[in-house]
Design a protein around this motif. Sequence first.
Motif, PDB file in Angstrom:
ATOM      1  N   UNK A   1       0.843  -1.193   0.000  1.00  0.00           N
ATOM      2  CA  UNK A   1       0.000   0.000   0.000  1.00  0.00           C
ATOM      3  C   UNK A   1       0.872   1.235   0.000  1.00  0.00           C
ATOM      4  N   UNK A   2       0.495   2.198  -0.818  1.00  0.00           N
ATOM      5  CA  UNK A   2       1.194   3.470  -0.894  1.00  0.00           C
ATOM      6  C   UNK A   2       0.361   4.514  -0.161  1.00  0.00           C
ATOM      7  N   UNK A   3       0.976   5.255   0.736  1.00  0.00           N
ATOM      8  CA  UNK A   3       0.263   6.329   1.433  1.00  0.00           C
ATOM      9  C   UNK A   3       0.161   7.525   0.499  1.00  0.00           C
ATOM     10  N   UNK A   4      -1.002   7.677  -0.105  1.00  0.00           N
ATOM     11  CA  UNK A   4      -1.216   8.753  -1.060  1.00  0.00           C
ATOM     12  C   UNK A   4      -1.492  10.073  -0.344  1.00  0.00           C
ATOM     13  N   UNK A   5      -1.224  11.175  -1.017  1.00  0.00           N
ATOM     14  CA  UNK A   5      -1.690  12.459  -0.466  1.00  0.00           C
ATOM     15  C   UNK A   5      -3.201  12.445  -0.312  1.00  0.00           C
ATOM     16  N   UNK A   6      -3.711  13.245   0.611  1.00  0.00           N
ATOM     17  CA  UNK A   6      -5.146  13.251   0.824  1.00  0.00           C
ATOM     18  C   UNK A   6      -5.903  13.815  -0.378  1.00  0.00           C
ATOM     19  N   UNK A   7      -5.240  14.670  -1.149  1.00  0.00           N
ATOM     20  CA  UNK A   7      -5.838  15.174  -2.381  1.00  0.00           C
ATOM     21  C   UNK A   7      -4.928  14.778  -3.541  1.00  0.00           C
ATOM     22  N   UNK A   8      -5.352  13.768  -4.308  1.00  0.00           N
ATOM     23  CA  UNK A   8      -4.581  13.297  -5.448  1.00  0.00           C
ATOM     24  C   UNK A   8      -5.143  13.950  -6.704  1.00  0.00           C
ATOM     25  N   UNK A   9      -4.255  14.300  -7.630  1.00  0.00           N
ATOM     26  CA  UNK A   9      -4.690  14.913  -8.876  1.00  0.00           C
ATOM     27  C   UNK A   9      -3.772  14.451  -9.997  1.00  0.00           C
ATOM     28  N   UNK A  10      -4.227  14.604 -11.221  1.00  0.00           N
ATOM     29  CA  UNK A  10      -3.400  14.248 -12.364  1.00  0.00           C
ATOM     30  C   UNK A  10      -2.189  15.165 -12.437  1.00  0.00           C
ATOM     31  N   UNK A  11      -1.091  14.611 -12.952  1.00  0.00           N
ATOM     32  CA  UNK A  11       0.127  15.402 -13.093  1.00  0.00           C
ATOM     33  C   UNK A  11       1.196  14.945 -12.129  1.00  0.00           C
ATOM     34  N   UNK A  12       2.079  15.879 -11.758  1.00  0.00           N
ATOM     35  CA  UNK A  12       3.198  15.554 -10.885  1.00  0.00           C
ATOM     36  C   UNK A  12       2.765  15.586  -9.428  1.00  0.00           C
TER      37      UNK A  12
END
Length: 422
Positions: A262-273
Amino acid sequence: MTAVQSALPPGADPRAHTRLLAQVRAAALAGGTPPAAPRPVIGASWRRLRGSGLDPSCTPDVAPLDGAELERRRAESGLAPLLPVLRERLLPVARDAGQVLVVGDAACRVLWREGGAEVRRRADRLGFVEGSCWDEDVVGTNAIGTSVVVRASLQVHAAEHYAEGHQPWTCAAAPLRDPVTGRVLGVVDLSGPASTVHPSTIALVDAVAALAGQALQRAHTGHVERLRSLAAPILARLTGPALVVGVDGCTAAATGLAAPDRVALPEEVHSGAVWVPALGRCTVEPLPGGWLLRPCDPADGDRPAGLVLDLAGPRPQVQVTGASGSWRAGLSLRHAEILLALARHPAGRSAAALAADLFGDPTRTVTVRAEVSRLRRTLGSVLLTQPYRVDEDVAVEVLLPAPAARLLPASTAPLVQRLRCG
């Protein structure tokens, strides 16, 4: 099933115990010596609330959500799929016992309330309606709000309630957790007049909350399998490392790298970098029900520069900043304790020293090493080893609650207990 404690001691007469609780509450909140000690979880809650200045003689009046906001919260809570199992297992019990079945969100707002007509009318007079707020900070010690604070199932009976107007009630609540992240999604509760108290109610509510968690786990497994099927042809066409993860960060498939579960994603993910501490800079592309992550070659200076450990809010969070931007994620209680210990000791801690900080037992190094390993999968190069420490090039800031007594309420770590006392 999780071991839980009933508000009624084994063999206690409910009426006699209710009278004793009234005497305990009156003496404890007046600063006197009670005839018996309140349960530790109740006493700790009362101390937090006295420190915050909440008046126990008043019943707080908090306006319920309007219809549109209630529907929005229901839709966003993710709890609607759990209603069938909660109703099937608990609603008959609630009706037979003269209680209401309540499902609330993580902010302790009542989203659904069902039960017999008479007990619903009594709940209406209390303000215990759909859309009402039962956060401990707002209305005092109660099973819904306090179980969310301590992250554990809890029964609160009669004068264990902080607010005087809530004493005629008894309630038993259990958090509803995301089985993957451990995050509290909401709470399920059985409440009714104090005369309806029963020692087995809390065990039942706790068991049904566990069943609901199993239903969520099955749904999650099915989602990952569907995402894996979708990912296979996409990854086959790519060159270079890539992985496909669900919206919760669980890895469905990967190529060209040893991907974590599991990868701890940012709470707000968006397309791009996007910068993810465990992977570095990544290019993100949306997929149905998830994301395609493609790690990039590290840029010059693309290193973490700052870490904020936020323990002042309703749940622990960490924010890491770097040249490519910032990243924020929730923390488990144990990981929050570890980061707090490392922030207090910039030079680093051995496994034995961390075990003493967390457990009061320096021999529990195996548990510490396993937990730090999990945390490093989230924070990547921010955490260093031998000794365990935050990278000295990363500026660390810790945000603590006021009053200090509210620091990580569910924690029993000696380090946290010392900090609560100032």
